[in-house]
Design a protein around this motif. Structure first.
Motif, short mmCIF file in Angstrom:
data_model
loop_
_atom_site.label_atom_id
_atom_site.label_comp_id
_atom_site.label_asym_id
_atom_site.label_seq_id
_atom_site.Cartn_x
_atom_site.Cartn_y
_atom_site.Cartn_z
N LEU A 182 -2.69 -7.06 2.13
CA LEU A 182 -3.67 -6.35 2.75
C LEU A 182 -2.59 -5.41 3.68
CD1 LEU A 182 -6.34 -5.31 3.43
CD2 LEU A 182 -6.56 -7.03 5.23
N TRP A 183 -1.54 -6.13 4.33
CA TRP A 183 -0.71 -5.40 5.26
C TRP A 183 0.42 -4.57 4.53
CZ3 TRP A 183 4.44 -7.34 7.64
CH2 TRP A 183 4.88 -6.55 8.39
N ILE A 184 0.88 -4.65 3.30
CA ILE A 184 1.87 -4.07 2.85
C ILE A 184 1.44 -3.00 1.68
CG2 ILE A 184 4.05 -4.29 1.56
CD1 ILE A 184 4.66 -7.20 2.97
N VAL A 185 0.63 -3.74 0.66
CA VAL A 185 0.26 -2.95 -0.31
C VAL A 185 -0.05 -1.36 0.10
CG1 VAL A 185 -1.13 -2.57 -2.26
CG2 VAL A 185 0.02 -4.99 -1.76
N PRO A 186 -0.99 -1.44 0.91
CA PRO A 186 -1.70 0.33 1.28
C PRO A 186 -0.36 0.97 1.82
CG PRO A 186 -3.01 -1.57 1.97
CD PRO A 186 -1.96 -2.12 1.52
N MET A 187 0.57 0.25 2.60
CA MET A 187 1.69 1.21 3.09
C MET A 187 2.47 1.55 1.88
SD MET A 187 2.92 2.69 5.45
CE MET A 187 4.70 3.08 6.49
N LEU A 188 2.76 0.75 0.95
CA LEU A 188 3.36 1.37 -0.32
C LEU A 188 2.90 2.41 -1.00
CD1 LEU A 188 4.80 -2.32 -1.40
CD2 LEU A 188 5.97 -0.79 -0.03
N LEU A 189 1.61 2.27 -1.32
CA LEU A 189 0.87 3.42 -1.89
C LEU A 189 0.90 4.53 -1.08
CD1 LEU A 189 -2.35 1.33 -2.92
CD2 LEU A 189 -0.30 1.88 -4.32
N ALA A 190 0.75 4.49 0.44
CA ALA A 190 0.65 5.73 1.03
C ALA A 190 2.15 6.35 1.24
CB ALA A 190 0.43 5.44 2.62
N MET A 191 3.37 5.53 0.77
CA MET A 191 4.60 6.06 0.87
C MET A 191 4.72 6.89 -0.29
SD MET A 191 7.01 2.85 2.65
CE MET A 191 8.25 3.76 2.15
N ASN A 192 4.30 6.05 -1.47
CA ASN A 192 4.32 6.68 -2.76
C ASN A 192 3.49 8.15 -2.74
OD1 ASN A 192 4.92 6.51 -5.75
ND2 ASN A 192 2.87 6.78 -6.01
N ALA A 193 2.60 8.19 -2.20
CA ALA A 193 1.71 9.43 -2.23
C ALA A 193 1.93 10.23 -1.00
CB ALA A 193 0.18 8.94 -2.03
N ASN A 232 1.39 10.12 2.20
CA ASN A 232 0.52 10.36 3.23
C ASN A 232 1.07 9.75 4.55
OD1 ASN A 232 -1.84 9.78 4.92
ND2 ASN A 232 -2.75 9.11 3.34
N THR A 233 1.72 10.78 5.15
CA THR A 233 2.38 10.82 6.44
C THR A 233 1.32 10.19 7.78
OG1 THR A 233 3.97 12.31 5.82
CG2 THR A 233 3.88 11.91 8.10
N ARG A 234 0.33 10.72 7.69
CA ARG A 234 -0.71 10.54 8.52
C ARG A 234 -0.94 8.83 8.64
NH1 ARG A 234 -5.93 13.63 7.93
NH2 ARG A 234 -5.72 12.77 5.94
N PHE A 235 -1.24 8.46 7.45
CA PHE A 235 -1.61 6.69 7.18
C PHE A 235 -0.07 5.98 7.74
CE2 PHE A 235 -1.26 2.84 5.19
CZ PHE A 235 -2.73 2.31 5.32
#
Length: 338
Positions: free
Chosen positions: A102-113, A115-118
């Motif tokens: 829950l902590w790491i996966v969304p951040m990895l997805l945001a980096m891939n996309a 998404n600087t704001r997230f």
């Protein structure tokens, strides 16, 4: 322009044309402008271009699509079974993996996309949360640490809860087309809707993340204080007029106190942190069940408990669904399915 059975003009259909009759961009634009009675805006033209490109890319892939659907449903069913078995027989490792995921996966997805704001919000939350976790893991632990920890996560819940409520309201405003009523463009209305969805996502994500962190830390802090043990008897004997959560005296305390049905007395902030924020339902010392209804002194407490229950229910969607779909995407790539 074609007409339906009522005699009214029907919207031109380009969603599912024959595989050898994909319309050109000019044909679609002409038909859309004729139907709408106006020129298309730039974002509408871009959407039409993306739609036509998608149709051309997937032209003649109907059999592959059926295979992809079967793989997806099969993977979802199998993953749900495996996760349920894992959770049942190895809850410790499951909870740790869920928290890390829950902590790491969304951040990895945001980096891939990109998404600087997230990424910025995630980094700020992680820095502050890291300090709180460090304080909770200290040995020996300071008496004020439990109050600091529960206070931080209580504030996180408050902010996240407000984000969800406000985001939901904004989404309803866009859903009922109120921005258009007041003269805004369709693009502005779409931006309003997206803003509401983003606010709800941030509230649900960080609320769930904080909930999982404090769940792990509550047991750790209570065991470190010595008046709580998951199994067997605590290491310390609880003296009269002592709060088992922070270890401080309750005699002549300026803070509001709460006496449980088992007879043990706590600082109200400590016991509410343990029960509501830390999602426990028992006295930390004697483990007698506690009726949480006595802590619903106002509508905020009641709705907050409902919100926290919602976070628990959405954990699978926020953690494991992205992982499962990432695996499915890899499988599609290996099998050359589009």
């Amino acid at each position: 322009m074609s007409q339906n059975h009522t005699g009214e003009p029907s919207h031109p259909q380009y969603n599912h044309p024959p595989v050898d009759q994909i319309p050109s961009l000019e044909e679609v634009v002409q038909a859309e402008e004729q139907f709408l009675g106006r020129k298309l805006e730039d974002f509408e033209l871009e959407e039409i271009k993306r739609r036509i490109a998608f149709m051309k890319e997937h032209q003649g892939h109907e059999s592959q699509h059926a295979e992809m659907v079967l793989i997806m449903f099969g993977a979802l069913i199998v993953s749900q079974v495996l996760i349920s078995i894992w959770k049942k027989y190895h809850p410790g490792s499951y909870n740790i993996a869920t928290l890390l995921g829950l902590w790491i996966v969304p951040m990895l997805l945001a980096m891939n996309a990109g998404n600087t704001r997230f990424e910025i919000v995630w980094i700020i939350f992680s820095l502050v949360n890291g300090y709180i976790v460090k304080r909770a893991l200290e040995s020996p632990m300071r008496s004020m640490t439990p109050r600091l920890v529960y206070s931080w996560y209580s504030r996180v819940y408050d902010v996240c809860y407000l984000l969800v409520i406000v985001g939901y309201g904004i989404t309803l405003v866009a859903f009922f087309h109120l921005p258009v009523v007041f003269g805004t463009s369709n693009k502005t209305e779409g931006d309003v809707f997206v803003t509401g969805i983003l606010m709800m996502f941030y509230g649900l994500y960080f609320g769930t993340l904080g909930r999982d962190f404090v769940d792990r830390l509550s047991d750790r802090m209570a065991q470190a204080m010595g008046y709580y043990a998951k199994q067997g008897f605590p290491k310390k004997h609880l003296r009269e007029n002592t709060c088992a959560i922070c270890g401080e005296t309750t005699r002549d305390s300026s803070e509001e106190l709460q006496k449980l049905v088992c007879g043990h007395t706590y600082h109200l902030g400590c016991i509410k942190g343990w029960l509501i924020v830390g999602k426990k339902d028992m006295c930390p010392y004697c483990k007698e069940n506690v009726d949480l209804a006595q802590f619903k002194g106002n509508p905020w407490d009641t709705t907050q408990q409902f919100y926290l229950a919602l976070l628990d229910a959405l954990r699978y969607l926020l953690v494991w669904n992205p992982v499962v779909f990432l695996i499915i995407h890899v499988v599609f790539g290996v099998l050359h399915l589009k």
